[in-house]
Scaffold this motif. Structure first.
Motif, PDB file in Angstrom:
ATOM      1  N   ARG A 283      79.081   0.645  16.411  1.00  0.00           N
ATOM      2  CA  ARG A 283      79.726   0.920  15.122  1.00  0.00           C
ATOM      3  C   ARG A 283      78.719   0.794  13.984  1.00  0.00           C
ATOM      4  NH1 ARG A 283      84.198  -3.330  13.587  1.00  0.00           N
ATOM      5  NH2 ARG A 283      82.398  -4.552  12.903  1.00  0.00           N
ATOM      6  N   THR A 284      77.943  -0.264  14.025  1.00  0.00           N
ATOM      7  CA  THR A 284      76.923  -0.464  12.995  1.00  0.00           C
ATOM      8  C   THR A 284      75.923   0.683  12.985  1.00  0.00           C
ATOM      9  OG1 THR A 284      77.141  -2.866  13.157  1.00  0.00           O
ATOM     10  CG2 THR A 284      75.105  -2.020  12.186  1.00  0.00           C
ATOM     11  N   ARG A 285      75.500   1.100  14.174  1.00  0.00           N
ATOM     12  CA  ARG A 285      74.533   2.202  14.268  1.00  0.00           C
ATOM     13  C   ARG A 285      75.113   3.496  13.705  1.00  0.00           C
ATOM     14  NH1 ARG A 285      72.713   6.266  17.954  1.00  0.00           N
ATOM     15  NH2 ARG A 285      74.459   5.943  19.410  1.00  0.00           N
ATOM     16  N   VAL A 287      77.645   3.856  11.487  1.00  0.00           N
ATOM     17  CA  VAL A 287      77.838   3.752  10.034  1.00  0.00           C
ATOM     18  C   VAL A 287      76.508   3.896   9.300  1.00  0.00           C
ATOM     19  CG1 VAL A 287      78.489   2.182   8.163  1.00  0.00           C
ATOM     20  CG2 VAL A 287      79.962   2.403  10.170  1.00  0.00           C
ATOM     21  N   GLU A 288      75.499   3.193   9.771  1.00  0.00           N
ATOM     22  CA  GLU A 288      74.184   3.275   9.113  1.00  0.00           C
ATOM     23  C   GLU A 288      73.613   4.689   9.209  1.00  0.00           C
ATOM     24  OE1 GLU A 288      71.841   0.246  10.962  1.00  0.00           O
ATOM     25  OE2 GLU A 288      72.720  -1.374   9.750  1.00  0.00           O
ATOM     26  N   GLY A 289      73.819   5.330  10.359  1.00  0.00           N
ATOM     27  CA  GLY A 289      73.336   6.693  10.511  1.00  0.00           C
ATOM     28  C   GLY A 289      74.012   7.655   9.553  1.00  0.00           C
ATOM     29  N   ARG A 291      75.442   6.918   6.666  1.00  0.00           N
ATOM     30  CA  ARG A 291      75.029   6.616   5.293  1.00  0.00           C
ATOM     31  C   ARG A 291      73.626   7.131   5.000  1.00  0.00           C
ATOM     32  NH1 ARG A 291      77.684   0.501   4.955  1.00  0.00           N
ATOM     33  NH2 ARG A 291      79.819   1.222   4.456  1.00  0.00           N
ATOM     34  N   GLU A 292      72.740   7.054   5.991  1.00  0.00           N
ATOM     35  CA  GLU A 292      71.394   7.596   5.815  1.00  0.00           C
ATOM     36  C   GLU A 292      71.432   9.103   5.603  1.00  0.00           C
ATOM     37  OE1 GLU A 292      69.252   6.364   9.244  1.00  0.00           O
ATOM     38  OE2 GLU A 292      69.115   4.251   8.622  1.00  0.00           O
ATOM     39  N   GLN A 293      72.434   9.753   6.166  1.00  0.00           N
ATOM     40  CA  GLN A 293      72.597  11.201   5.991  1.00  0.00           C
ATOM     41  C   GLN A 293      73.180  11.550   4.629  1.00  0.00           C
ATOM     42  OE1 GLN A 293      75.010  12.559   9.268  1.00  0.00           O
ATOM     43  NE2 GLN A 293      73.624  11.723  10.823  1.00  0.00           N
ATOM     44  N   THR A 296      79.490   9.033   2.323  1.00  0.00           N
ATOM     45  CA  THR A 296      80.137   7.820   1.817  1.00  0.00           C
ATOM     46  C   THR A 296      81.078   7.320   2.908  1.00  0.00           C
ATOM     47  OG1 THR A 296      80.034   8.559  -0.485  1.00  0.00           O
ATOM     48  CG2 THR A 296      81.645   6.848   0.042  1.00  0.00           C
ATOM     49  N   GLU A 299      83.435   0.551   4.499  1.00  0.00           N
ATOM     50  CA  GLU A 299      83.132  -0.515   5.455  1.00  0.00           C
ATOM     51  C   GLU A 299      84.261  -0.583   6.477  1.00  0.00           C
ATOM     52  OE1 GLU A 299      82.661  -5.377   5.691  1.00  0.00           O
ATOM     53  OE2 GLU A 299      82.889  -4.392   3.753  1.00  0.00           O
TER      54      GLU A 299
END
Length: 359
Positions: A283-285, A287-289, A291-293, A296, A299
Motif C-alpha cells: 500500500r505504501t509503495r 501510494v508513494e508511486g 504521488r510521485e506521478q 492527489t 491518506e
C-alpha cells in the motif's frame, strides 16, 4: 390469465442494485482483479483442513448459535458472549441492525461517498437515507453529521476506514462526535478494514464501545482474514443491541464451513499479521508511486487506494482493464483499486502513469 402482477413494496422502486467489483475476464487479457478489496493470499494455515473436514457434513444444519466461533471471539476481544452476534458478513449484520432499529418515517445518517450498501439496506428497511458529503479531504464530516441528527434519526454509520476513500476518523474527533449523539441513537462503527490501520490516533472501536451503550462495532472475516467467499462477520454491542441482532438473524445463515474457517483464522494470527504487514507495505509503495506521478491520493488506512477522477473515471478503468487489471469505478466520481499482488500493483502503477501523462 390475469395481467396483474404481485404487489411489491413501493420503497423498492428507489433501491439501486448492489454492484459487485467486476471479475477478471475468463480467457481475456485481464489477469488481476483489484475491484473488490479481496485479500490476494490463499486461506490462512489450518483453514483448508477445517473446511475440508466440515464439508463431509453438508447434510446437517450448521450450529445456529455459532458456539465455537462466539467463544473464540469472546476470548479474543475480551467481551461477554451476550455482547456478540454473527451474520453473513458485516454487511449482513448491518442489514440486521436496520431491521432492528429503523423503519418507515425513520432516518439513517451516513457519509457520502461511503460504502455503497448503506443506501440500499436503508431503503429496504423503509427508512430515509440522510447522506452527508465528505470533506474536501475525503474524510467524514462528523460536525455536519451531528448537525444532521433529528428526532427521527435512529442509526448512524461511521465507516472507519472509509470505503472507498480509505480515510479515517481519529480518536478526538470521534469522541467529540459521540458526545453530541443522543443516547437513544445507535452509532455503528463499521471497521471492516480495521486490521490494516497503522495510524495510532485511530481508535479501536471495541475500546470505544465498552463505555458507550449506543455504540456497535462491525467486523468481518472477508478482508484481512481472506474469507470473502464464506460470508461471516460479527458485531460487538451491548446486550440489548446484540440480542436484537440475534433475533433478526437469518436462521442458520452462517454456514458451518464459515464458522470453522473463522475459528481457524483467529488461531493463525501470527501468519495473519505477516500477510497484512506485506499488504500495508505494498500500500505504501502504491501510494508513494502515485504521488510521485502527480496524483492527489488521500491518506489510506485500508487495503485500497482512491483517485477522484470525475468525468475521466470510466476512461481510467477501461485503461486499467486493457492493461490487465480490473479496478472499481464510480462513474463521475472516482476509482478504487485494491492492493493486490506486487505484479498487479506494478501494472496498475504503470497504467496510472501513462494515463496521467494524457491529462
Amino acid at each position: 390469465m390475469s395481467d396483474k402482477t404481485p404487489r411489491l413494496r413501493a420503497e423498492l422502486d428507489g433501491v439501486p442494485t448492489y454492484k459487485p467489483g467486476k471479475p477478471a475476464a475468463a480467457g481475456g487479457p485481464v489477469a488481476y482483479k483489484l475491484s473488490s478489496n479481496e485479500n490476494p493470499y490463499p486461506p490462512l494455515p489450518g483453514v483448508m483442513e477445517q473446511v475440508t473436514a466440515a464439508a463431509g457434513a453438508f447434510n446437517r444444519y450448521p450450529d445456529m448459535a455459532c458456539t465455537a466461533l462466539m467463544n473464540e471471539l469472546s476470548e479474543r476481544f475480551g467481551v461477554p458472549l451476550s455482547h456478540l452476534a454473527t451474520g453473513t458478513g458485516s454487511v449482513g449484520v448491518a442489514q440486521q441492525l436496520l431491521q432492528a432499529t429503523s423503519g418507515p418515517g425513520d432516518e439513517v445518517i451516513y457519509a457520502w461517498r461511503s460504502f455503497e450498501a448503506y443506501p440500499i439496506i436503508t431503503r429496504i428497511s423503509g427508512a430515509e437515507p440522510v447522506q452527508v458529503p465528505l470533506t474536501a479531504g475525503e474524510v467524514h464530516d462528523l460536525d455536519a453529521m451531528a448537525d444532521a441528527i433529528t428526532d427521527r434519526t435512529r442509526l448512524i454509520f461511521v465507516c472507519n476506514p472509509n470505503n472507498p476513500t480509505g480515510t479515517v476518523v481519529r480518536r478526538a474527533e470521534l469522541e467529540r462526535f459521540l458526545d453530541r449523539v443522543p443516547s437513544d441513537v445507535l452509532v455503528v462503527l463499521d471497521e471492516a478494514y480495521r486490521e490494516f490501520i497503522r495510524d495510532p490516533e485511530v481508535p479501536d472501536g471495541i475500546e470505544i464501545y465498552r463505555d458507550r451503550p449506543n455504540v456497535c462495532v462491525l467486523r468481518t472475516f472477508s478482508k484481512a482474514y481472506g474469507l470473502a467467499g464464506l460470508r461471516v462477520g460479527f458485531a460487538v454491542a451491548h446486550e440489548p443491541v446484540a440480542a436484537a441482532l440475534r433475533k433478526t438473524a437469518v436462521p442458520f445463515g452462517v454456514s458451518q464451513l464459515a464458522q470453522d474457517a473463522a475459528v481457524a483464522s483467529l488461531r493463525a494470527e501470527d501468519e495473519l499479521l505477516g500477510r497484512v504487514g506485506s499488504l500495508v507495505g505494498e500500500r505504501t509503495r502504491v501510494v508513494e508511486g502515485l504521488r510521485e506521478q502527480g496524483w492527489t491520493v488521500p491518506e489510506t488506512q485500508a487495503n485500497f487506494v482512491w483517485l477522484r477522477l470525475g468525468e475521466r473515471t470510466v476512461d481510467f478503468a477501461a485503461a486499467c482493464e486493457k492493461a490487465g487489471v480490473v479496478v472499481r469505478p464510480f462513474a463521475g466520481e472516482g476509482m478504487r483499486a485494491s492492493i493486490g499482488e506486487p505484479e498487479a500493483n506494478d501494472i496498475f502503477l504503470k497504467t496510472a502513469e501513462a494515463f496521467r501523462k494524457e491529462l
